[in-house]
Design a protein around this motif. Structure first.
Motif, PDB file in Angstrom:
ATOM      1  N   ASN A 209       0.845  -1.204   0.000  1.00  0.00           N
ATOM      2  CA  ASN A 209       0.000   0.000   0.000  1.00  0.00           C
ATOM      3  C   ASN A 209       0.873   1.245   0.000  1.00  0.00           C
ATOM      4  O   ASN A 209       1.557   1.553   0.979  1.00  0.00           O
ATOM      5  N   GLU A 211       0.065   4.427  -0.072  1.00  0.00           N
ATOM      6  CA  GLU A 211      -0.368   5.505   0.821  1.00  0.00           C
ATOM      7  C   GLU A 211       0.152   5.267   2.242  1.00  0.00           C
ATOM      8  O   GLU A 211       0.586   6.194   2.922  1.00  0.00           O
ATOM      9  N   THR A 212       0.103   4.009   2.666  1.00  0.00           N
ATOM     10  CA  THR A 212       0.633   3.670   3.985  1.00  0.00           C
ATOM     11  C   THR A 212       2.143   3.870   4.023  1.00  0.00           C
ATOM     12  O   THR A 212       2.696   4.368   5.014  1.00  0.00           O
TER      13      THR A 212
END
Length: 280
Positions: A209, A211-212
Motif C-alpha cells: 500500500n 499511501e501507507t
C-alpha cells in the motif's frame, strides 16, 4: 614410458592430496553455549584425559600459568558486559588462563586468543581481568577435563572448571535487569523513526500500500532530527510512484544535498539520475 609416468603422476596427485588419515584427537574439542538471563556465553576448549597420570602438582604444576585445557586457547565469549568479583569484564572474546594451587586458583581473562597454549610473550596489558577463587576437592575423580556453566539464575551463573580431584567455580553476574528494562521502555515508547522507515521501505519495495508507505516515511522524517538522505530518497521514490513528480524532485534535491554533505557518491548519483528522469 616417461610421458606415461608423468601422466599417471598428474592423475594420482589430487587423489593423494585428498587422502587424509583420520584419527581421534588425544584431547577432543569441547563446546558450550549457554544463555544466562539474557546473555549468551560460549566456551570452546580441548578436553585432555588423565589416563592414569597424576594431574595437579605433576602434569599441571602448582603455582604456574596453565593454558586451562590442551592445544589451542580455551576461549570464552560473552555477548554482554559481565561483573566478576566486583569488576566489569567487557563483552567479547577472551582466552582463559589459570594458575592452579592446592587451596585456590587464579583465573585470568586474556585479550589475545590466537595462541597455541601459553603466549610466546606474555603481556600484562592483555589481562582484561584477574581474580582468585577457592579450590574444592572432589570426592570422586573426573577423568576428562571439564568446563561447565552452572548454577543458573536470571542475574548470574557460575563458570565451573573440574579435573581429577580439583574443582573451582567462578561466579559472574549478567546485566539482565538493565537489558530487560531497556527493552520494556523501548517497546512501551512505541516505534522509532527507523522502524517507520523500515516499514515504509518494505511496502515500497514489495508493491504494498503506497499511501501507507508514504504515511510511514513521513513519520520517520518527523521523528528523526537529521533527516537522513536515504529516508528522503525513499520519500522521493514514493512521491514519484504516487504521480507527484514535482514533489518527488524537491524531496530528491533535499536528499541530494544531504548525500553530498555526507560524501556518499552512490546516493548523489541516484538522486541526480532521478531528478533528471522526473524532470522530463
Amino acid at each position: 614410458m616417461k610421458k606415461l609416468l608423468i601422466a599417471l603422476a598428474l592423475i594420482l596427485a589430487p587423489l593423494a592430496s585428498e587422502a587424509q588419515v583420520k584419527t581421534p584427537q588425544a584431547s577432543p574439542k569441547g563446546y558450550i553455549k549457554q544463555t544466562v538471563g539474557l546473555t549468551d556465553v560460549e566456551v570452546t576448549y580441548s578436553r585432555p584425559g588423565a589416563r592414569g597420570r597424576a594431574v595437579f602438582g605433576n602434569l599441571v604444576p602448582f603455582g604456574k600459568l596453565w593454558r586451562t585445557g590442551a592445544n589451542e586457547n580455551t576461549i570464552i565469549n560473552f555477548s554482554d558486559d559481565v561483573i566478576i568479583d566486583g569488576k566489569t569484564l567487557k563483552k567479547g572474546k577472551y582466552a582463559i588462563y589459570t594458575v592452579p594451587r592446592i587451596e585456590s586458583w587464579d583465573i585470568i581473562f586474556y585479550l589475545s586468543t590466537d595462541n597455541w597454549g601459553l603466549p610466546e610473550n606474555w603481556s600484562d596489558s592483555y589481562v582484561a581481568l584477574k581474580t582468585t577463587v577457592k579450590e574444592d576437592a572432589l570426592p570422586t575423580p573426573i577423568e576428562t577435563f571439564t568446563i561447565g556453566i552452572n548454577g543458573l539464575d536470571p542475574n548470574f551463573g557460575y563458570l565451573d572448571i573440574a579435573w581429577e580431584n580439583s574443582h573451582v567455580s567462578l561466579k559472574f553476574e549478567v546485566p539482565t535487569a538493565k537489558i530487560a528494562t531497556a527493552s520494556i521502555e523501548k517497546t512501551l515508547a512505541g516505534p522509532t523513526w527507523n522502524d517507520y522507515f523500515a516499514a515504509s521501505q518494505y511496502l515500497f519495495q514489495s508493491n504494498g500500500n503506497i499511501e501507507t508507505a508514504r504515511n510511514y516515511v513521513d513519520k520517520a522524517l518527523d521523528m528523526s532530527s537529521d533527516k537522513p538522505y536515504y529516508v528522503t530518497r525513499l520519500k522521493s521514490q514514493i512521491q514519484a510512484k504516487q504521480g507527484d513528480k514535482k514533489g518527488a524532485i524537491e524531496t530528491a534535491k533535499a536528499s541530494l544535498a544531504s548525500a553530498e554533505a555526507a560524501n556518499n557518491a552512490d546516493y548523489v548519483k541516484l538522486n541526480k539520475d532521478s531528478i533528471a528522469e522526473w524532470s522530463r
